[in-house]
Every structure is written in C-alpha cells, then in structure tokens.
Design an enzyme around this catalytic site. Structure first.
Site, PDB file in Angstrom:
ATOM      1  N   SER A 148       0.899  -1.211   0.063  1.00 35.78           N
ATOM      2  CA  SER A 148       0.017  -0.031  -0.103  1.00 35.78           C
ATOM      3  C   SER A 148       0.833   1.146  -0.040  1.00 35.78           C
ATOM      4  CB  SER A 148      -0.850  -0.015   1.186  1.00 35.78           C
ATOM      5  OG  SER A 148      -1.431   1.289   1.774  1.00 35.78           O
ATOM      6  N   TYR A 161      -3.292  -0.005   9.962  1.00 37.27           N
ATOM      7  CA  TYR A 161      -3.232  -0.319   8.653  1.00 37.27           C
ATOM      8  C   TYR A 161      -1.762  -0.137   7.966  1.00 37.27           C
ATOM      9  CZ  TYR A 161      -4.583  -0.655   3.642  1.00 37.27           C
ATOM     10  OH  TYR A 161      -4.648  -0.982   2.308  1.00 37.27           O
TER      11      TYR A 161
HETATM   12  P1  NAP Z   1     -11.895  -5.010  -0.374  1.00 37.37           P
HETATM   13  O1  NAP Z   1     -12.528  -4.499  -1.712  1.00 37.37           O
HETATM   14  O2  NAP Z   1     -12.123  -4.725   0.896  1.00 37.37           O
HETATM   15  O3  NAP Z   1     -11.577  -6.584  -0.634  1.00 37.37           O
HETATM   16  C1  NAP Z   1     -10.992  -7.146   0.346  1.00 37.37           C
HETATM   17  C2  NAP Z   1     -11.234  -8.561   0.174  1.00 37.37           C
HETATM   18  O4  NAP Z   1     -10.719  -9.746   1.368  1.00 37.37           O
HETATM   19  C3  NAP Z   1     -12.600  -9.169   0.228  1.00 37.37           C
HETATM   20  O5  NAP Z   1     -12.737 -10.185  -0.719  1.00 37.37           O
HETATM   21  C4  NAP Z   1     -12.722  -9.614   1.716  1.00 37.37           C
HETATM   22  O6  NAP Z   1     -13.682 -10.534   2.000  1.00 37.37           O
HETATM   23  C5  NAP Z   1     -11.327 -10.252   1.811  1.00 37.37           C
HETATM   24  N1  NAP Z   1     -11.273 -10.587   3.180  1.00 37.37           N
HETATM   25  C6  NAP Z   1     -11.106  -9.839   4.358  1.00 37.37           C
HETATM   26  N2  NAP Z   1     -10.755 -10.250   5.493  1.00 37.37           N
HETATM   27  C7  NAP Z   1     -10.537 -11.677   5.106  1.00 37.37           C
HETATM   28  C8  NAP Z   1     -10.197 -12.818   5.722  1.00 37.37           C
HETATM   29  N3  NAP Z   1     -10.017 -12.947   7.034  1.00 37.37           N
HETATM   30  N4  NAP Z   1     -10.107 -13.962   5.226  1.00 37.37           N
HETATM   31  C9  NAP Z   1     -10.398 -13.962   3.956  1.00 37.37           C
HETATM   32  N5  NAP Z   1     -10.737 -12.945   3.094  1.00 37.37           N
HETATM   33  C10 NAP Z   1     -10.784 -11.775   3.746  1.00 37.37           C
HETATM   34  O7  NAP Z   1     -10.339  -4.475  -0.687  1.00 37.37           O
HETATM   35  P2  NAP Z   1      -9.560  -4.089  -2.192  1.00 37.37           P
HETATM   36  O8  NAP Z   1      -9.418  -2.492  -2.104  1.00 37.37           O
HETATM   37  O9  NAP Z   1     -10.104  -5.082  -3.018  1.00 37.37           O
HETATM   38  O10 NAP Z   1      -8.187  -4.375  -1.522  1.00 37.37           O
HETATM   39  C11 NAP Z   1      -7.585  -5.577  -1.597  1.00 37.37           C
HETATM   40  C12 NAP Z   1      -6.286  -5.492  -1.024  1.00 37.37           C
HETATM   41  O11 NAP Z   1      -5.563  -4.381  -1.572  1.00 37.37           O
HETATM   42  C13 NAP Z   1      -6.244  -5.297   0.323  1.00 37.37           C
HETATM   43  O12 NAP Z   1      -4.953  -5.868   0.925  1.00 37.37           O
HETATM   44  C14 NAP Z   1      -5.975  -3.607   0.571  1.00 37.37           C
HETATM   45  O13 NAP Z   1      -5.185  -3.397   2.042  1.00 37.37           O
HETATM   46  C15 NAP Z   1      -4.940  -3.554  -0.510  1.00 37.37           C
HETATM   47  N6  NAP Z   1      -4.915  -2.238  -1.124  1.00 37.37           N
HETATM   48  C16 NAP Z   1      -6.171  -1.589  -1.396  1.00 37.37           C
HETATM   49  C17 NAP Z   1      -6.291  -0.134  -1.986  1.00 37.37           C
HETATM   50  C18 NAP Z   1      -7.267   0.422  -2.652  1.00 37.37           C
HETATM   51  O14 NAP Z   1      -7.169   1.788  -2.817  1.00 37.37           O
HETATM   52  N7  NAP Z   1      -8.441  -0.061  -2.614  1.00 37.37           N
HETATM   53  C19 NAP Z   1      -4.755   0.624  -2.098  1.00 37.37           C
HETATM   54  C20 NAP Z   1      -3.607  -0.139  -1.830  1.00 37.37           C
HETATM   55  C21 NAP Z   1      -3.795  -1.504  -1.340  1.00 37.37           C
HETATM   56  P3  NAP Z   1     -14.965 -10.232   2.702  1.00 37.37           P
HETATM   57  O15 NAP Z   1     -15.786  -9.225   1.788  1.00 37.37           O
HETATM   58  O16 NAP Z   1     -15.673 -11.198   3.203  1.00 37.37           O
HETATM   59  O17 NAP Z   1     -14.463  -9.157   3.834  1.00 37.37           O
HETATM   60  C1  GCO Z   2      -6.952   5.271   3.276  1.00 32.25           C
HETATM   61  C2  GCO Z   2      -6.900   4.248   2.037  1.00 32.25           C
HETATM   62  C3  GCO Z   2      -5.841   3.866   1.639  1.00 32.25           C
HETATM   63  C4  GCO Z   2      -5.814   2.802   0.530  1.00 32.25           C
HETATM   64  C5  GCO Z   2      -4.714   2.166   0.153  1.00 32.25           C
HETATM   65  C6  GCO Z   2      -3.632   3.569  -0.199  1.00 32.25           C
HETATM   66  O1  GCO Z   2      -7.852   5.197   4.026  1.00 32.25           O
HETATM   67  O2  GCO Z   2      -6.000   5.849   3.362  1.00 32.25           O
HETATM   68  O3  GCO Z   2      -7.917   3.157   2.283  1.00 32.25           O
HETATM   69  O4  GCO Z   2      -5.201   2.950   2.996  1.00 32.25           O
HETATM   70  O5  GCO Z   2      -6.456   1.523   0.959  1.00 32.25           O
HETATM   71  O6  GCO Z   2      -3.979   1.593   1.018  1.00 32.25           O
HETATM   72  O7  GCO Z   2      -2.503   2.567  -0.895  1.00 32.25           O
END
Ligand code: NAP
Ligand code: GCO
Length: 267
Positions: A148, A161
């Site tokens: 992230s 986080y």
């Molecule tokens: P999301 O839409 O919230 O999806 C997260 C997924 O993880 C969901 O399918 C969720 O299932 C699953 N999950 C959560 N807890 C779990 C557990 N204990 N066991 C198995 N599955 C679990 O998030 P996203 O935005 O796609 O993010 C995916 C990854 O990218 C995460 O690691 C997040 O930190 C990272 N990330 C996101 C962003 C962003 O801007 N979106 C940026 C940087 C990094 P449930 O629906 O059942 O909870």
């Molecule tokens: C926040 C956002 C970010 C993104 C991502 C950025 O609240 O700042 O959720 O943390 O999820 O991790 O890279």
C-alpha cells in the site's frame, strides 16, 4: 510466438489469490486466468465464495473457490492441502485479503488494532508459510504481497493499517531473503488509491453533489489526476507472477499514478 513474450505466460500455473471474490483480488485473478493460470480463491463465507464463482463464470473462468479465513492457520493449512488434492500444488500466491479500520489512534481499541494486523500482516505470513513447502517441492514459486501507499506513508486514522502494510513490505523482503535460493520470488505491489469497496467511503459524493474532500485531496496528490482502477494492477501482477520477473525479488512495485513521486498540486 516470440520466446521473450512467452515469459509473461502463466500457462500451466496454479494461482491462489486470497480474498478475491471482488475488488483488486478479483481483477488480478481474472488477468492471471487470461494469461493461462488456473484460478483458486478463498473468502470468509460460502455466500461470498458462491458470488465470486458466479462472477468468474460470467467471465468464462472456471475458478476454484474455498471458504477460509486467512487468519486461521489450521484452516489455511487444511485448505492448501485440499487445494493440492483437488487442483494441484500452488505455484503463485497473491496475499490480497485485507481490511482497514479508519479510527483515530487514541480512540482505537487494542482489539481493533490487532484485528487489522491479524488480517493484513499475520495472514500473509500464515498463507505464505502454508504455500512455500509446495513451491520448494516444485522448484519454483511466486509470492505477491499486496502492500500500500501506507507501506511508505502515514496519515491520520490508519495507524493499524500503516503498521501492517509497513510490516508486509518487510515480510516481503524477508521471504525473498530466506527462500530466494529455492527459486521463490517474493515481491509486493503497492497500489495507490484504487476505486474499490474498501475506498468507497472516501469517494462518496457530498449531500450537495460535490466531491468528498478526500476524493479531491487524492486527485491533487496524484499526477495522473485520477483514482486507480483494479485493472491498472493487472499488468504489474502478471509480470510479477510470470517468468519475466525471475530475477526480481524483494521489490515493492508501486502502481500509484505517481503519488509517491509528487509533492501534490498547489491548492
Ligand atoms: P476490498 O474490496 O475490501 O476486498 C478485500 C477482500 O479481502 C474481500 O474479498 C474480503 O472478503 C477479503 N477478506 C477480508 N478479510 C478476510 C479474511 N479474514 N479471510 C479471507 N478474506 C478476507 O479491498 P480491496 O480494495 O480490493 O483491497 C484488496 C487489497 O488491496 C487489500 O489488502 C488492501 O489493503 C489493498 N489495497 C487496497 C487499495 C485501495 O485503494 N483499494 C490500495 C492499496 C492496497 P469479505 O468481503 O468477506 O470481507
Ligand atoms: C486510506 C485508504 C488507503 C488505501 C490504500 C492506499 O484510508 O488511506 O484506504 O489506505 O486503501 O492502502 O495505498
């Protein structure tokens, strides 16, 4: 086809993407399928797994879905063994499952902090530990940890986080260090701000129809002047999962539209 391009193929590979019923994990898994991989994913309940299977089927992908909470080591070990029996040994692991709790540190309960650390840092350790022996047996493996911006930067309300994602960056480097000699490459992808359910609260339109202040903030901090889409992560993920990256190890590839390079647009 040119042998160089073949290096990007995932033909014959089995990929486990955790938490991939939707969001970033789903986008990465669909790209892996297009590159030739067999897709395996998990989610925390059968309803979500079924929804995920249906979503993959809509894209013509016959995925394998398993109910498994990635924080439960016994369940993870049993699921990886079941995958080995039913599908085969996992070649590619994407530790994607993750949660966030946006709470000011002084108001955050220790149990909330621990929960985020459990899913976002302990779970990638647990799932990697379950998959590495098979990768060693096969003589190769790819692990991609979804890090992230918060692997590098802090901000208000995301102490747990940021601590988890900073730790995940170092776990990535440590797996590289410990298992590089077994031909396992462990890298991270650091997405910028991506439009998924996890960031939906940060993009909600205001009552008067104007942008959420955080939405405007991110647009000013991103040279690309847009939020990322999950699809923006597909090429980098296929690269890091393929033979094209066999000498890339311990690297965090930031896919952020330039945020980390930019001081931000003058207000
Ligand atoms: P999301 O839409 O919230 O999806 C997260 C997924 O993880 C969901 O399918 C969720 O299932 C699953 N999950 C959560 N807890 C779990 C557990 N204990 N066991 C198995 N599955 C679990 O998030 P996203 O935005 O796609 O993010 C995916 C990854 O990218 C995460 O690691 C997040 O930190 C990272 N990330 C996101 C962003 C962003 O801007 N979106 C940026 C940087 C990094 P449930 O629906 O059942 O909870
Ligand atoms: C926040 C956002 C970010 C993104 C991502 C950025 O609240 O700042 O959720 O943390 O999820 O991790 O890279």
């Amino acid at each position: 086809m040119n042998s160089f391009i073949n290096k990007f193929s995932l033909e014959g590979k089995i990929a486990l993407v955790t938490g991939a019923s939707y969001g970033i994990g789903f986008a990465i898994a669909t790209a892996f399928a297009e590159a030739g991989a067999t897709i395996v994913f998990n989610d925390i309940n059968q309803d979500l797994v079924n929804k995920g299977l249906a979503a993959y089927a809509e894209k013509g992908i016959k995925a394998h879905g398993y109910v498994c909470d990635v924080t439960n080591e016994e369940a993870v070990q049993a699921t990886v063994a079941k995958i080995r029996e039913e599908v085969g040994i996992i070649d590619i692991l994407v530790n994607n499952a993750g949660i966030i709790k946006r709470i000011p540190m002084l108001e955050m309960k220790a149990e909330d902090f621990r929960k985020v650390i459990d899913v976002d840092l302990n779970a990638p350790f647990i799932v990697s530990k379950a998959c590495i022996p098979g990768m060693i047996e096969k003589g190769h493996g790819k692990i991609i940890n979804i890090c992230s911006m918060m692997s590098e930067l802090g901000r208000e309300t995301v102490s747990a986080y940021a601590a988890a994602k900073g730790g995940l960056k170092m776990l990535t480097r440590n797996i590289c260090s410990e298992y590089g000699s077994a031909n396992i490459q462990c890298n991270g992808i650091g997405p910028g701000y991506i439009a998924t359910p996890q960031t939906a609260p940060l993009r909600e339109r205001q009552a008067d129809g104007s942008r959420h202040p955080f939405d405007s903030f991110i647009l000013a901090k991103t040279p690309a002047e847009r939020w990322g889409d999950p699809e923006d992560l597909q090429g980098p993920a296929v690269f890091l999962a393929s033979d094209a990256s066999n000498f890339v190890n311990g690297h965090i590839l930031y896919v952020d539209g330039g945020i980390l390079a930019y001081i931000g647009k003058q207000p």
